[in-house]
Design an enzyme around this catalytic site. Structure first.
Site, PDB file in Angstrom:
ATOM      1  CG  ASN A 147      14.815  25.615  36.247  1.00  0.00           C
ATOM      2  OD1 ASN A 147      15.442  25.071  37.203  1.00  0.00           O
ATOM      3  ND2 ASN A 147      13.638  26.083  35.964  1.00  0.00           N
ATOM      4  CG  ASP A 171       7.308  24.444  28.363  1.00  0.00           C
ATOM      5  OD1 ASP A 171       8.377  25.064  28.501  1.00  0.00           O
ATOM      6  OD2 ASP A 171       6.283  24.886  28.022  1.00  0.00           O
TER       7      ASP A 171
HETATM    8  P1  IMP Z   1      10.011  26.539  31.498  1.00  0.00           P
HETATM    9  O1  IMP Z   1       9.390  25.046  31.783  1.00  0.00           O
HETATM   10  O2  IMP Z   1      11.455  26.347  31.292  1.00  0.00           O
HETATM   11  O3  IMP Z   1       9.274  27.277  30.200  1.00  0.00           O
HETATM   12  O4  IMP Z   1       9.698  27.327  32.752  1.00  0.00           O
HETATM   13  C1  IMP Z   1       8.551  27.414  33.118  1.00  0.00           C
HETATM   14  C2  IMP Z   1       8.534  28.333  34.237  1.00  0.00           C
HETATM   15  O5  IMP Z   1       7.372  27.868  35.203  1.00  0.00           O
HETATM   16  C3  IMP Z   1       9.756  28.191  35.368  1.00  0.00           C
HETATM   17  O6  IMP Z   1      10.554  29.201  34.968  1.00  0.00           O
HETATM   18  C4  IMP Z   1       9.068  28.377  36.607  1.00  0.00           C
HETATM   19  O7  IMP Z   1       8.946  29.862  36.797  1.00  0.00           O
HETATM   20  C5  IMP Z   1       7.788  27.997  36.537  1.00  0.00           C
HETATM   21  N1  IMP Z   1       7.813  26.659  37.140  1.00  0.00           N
HETATM   22  C6  IMP Z   1       7.911  25.654  36.377  1.00  0.00           C
HETATM   23  N2  IMP Z   1       7.710  24.248  37.204  1.00  0.00           N
HETATM   24  C7  IMP Z   1       8.030  24.918  38.587  1.00  0.00           C
HETATM   25  C8  IMP Z   1       8.060  24.244  39.862  1.00  0.00           C
HETATM   26  O8  IMP Z   1       8.272  23.128  40.116  1.00  0.00           O
HETATM   27  N3  IMP Z   1       8.026  25.175  40.685  1.00  0.00           N
HETATM   28  C9  IMP Z   1       7.942  26.469  40.550  1.00  0.00           C
HETATM   29  N4  IMP Z   1       7.788  27.138  39.461  1.00  0.00           N
HETATM   30  C10 IMP Z   1       7.836  26.332  38.373  1.00  0.00           C
END
Ligand code: IMP
Length: 191
Positions: free
Chosen positions: A10, A67
């Site tokens: 990301n 996460d």
């Molecule tokens: P992961 O941590 O890669 O599982 O992703 C969590 C998901 O939550 C991300 O793909 C976003 O869609 C959302 N997310 C996490 N942090 C943020 C943020 O700071 N802003 C907006 N969306 C977020």
């Protein structure tokens, strides 16, 4: 500057971590190694599993991974640990549709960073940001749910803020602050 490896795909997260740590003398370097996101109730479990997976691949330096997710009160905490999956399936409009008939628009963003060496247990750093979900999208910066979330203490969405302002409010800004204090105590910057 010392380099800290951030295991993630990301770019938005990398950008926020880079902005936060650059003035503190730490250079963030992205490593998109990929790890399975297990189905479980907590962000900590997902992060811990990711750490074990990366360690088993035989990494030879310390690293961080994160996460994160958004927990919406009117949807009993959904999408929570499934935030990424939900974003890529029903998307923001799908979430707004689910909330169309509910008055309860409060939500919390959570971030859990794990710092780990090639072997041994990880250290966790948790940040939260309370706020509310808008009825429509506003702003074009950031990523994910940023256009529909207004943090408490502001009248603008994360997507209407630049990175340094978002970091002042956000779950990630807070967890990174704790991570920095840990690295500082560990004298990471002087290695
Ligand atoms: P992961 O941590 O890669 O599982 O992703 C969590 C998901 O939550 C991300 O793909 C976003 O869609 C959302 N997310 C996490 N942090 C943020 C943020 O700071 N802003 C907006 N969306 C977020």
């Amino acid at each position: 500057m010392n380099t800290l490896y951030f295991i993630t795909g990301n770019k938005g997260k990398v950008h926020e971590a880079t902005e936060k740590f650059r003035p503190l003398g730490i250079n963030i370097r992205q490593k998109n190694l990929g790890y399975p996101e297990i189905q479980t109730d907590t962000l900590e479990d997902v992060a811990a599993y990711g750490v074990t997976h990366i360690q088993k691949q035989g990494i030879d330096h310390g690293f961080i991974l994160e996460d994160a997710g958004i927990f919406i009160d009117g949807l009993q905490g959904f999408p929570g640990v499934y935030s990424s999956y939900v974003y890529h399936t029903i998307g923001l409009q799908g979430i707004l549709d689910l909330l169309a008939n509910t008055l309860k628009c409060t939500a919390v963003f959570r971030s859990v960073f794990a710092y780990a060496e090639p072997k041994g247990d990880p250290h966790f750093f948790i940040g939260e940001c309370l706020g509310k979900i808008l009825k429509e999208e506003k702003g074009s910066q950031g990523f994910g749910y940023d256009p529909i979330f207004i943090p408490d203490g502001s009248d603008r969405t994360f997507a209407q803020m630049d990175t340094s302002e978002k970091n002042q409010f956000s779950h990630r800004g807070k967890s990174l602050e704790k991570l920095y204090n840990f690295l500082n105590e560990k004298k990471f910057m002087k290695n």
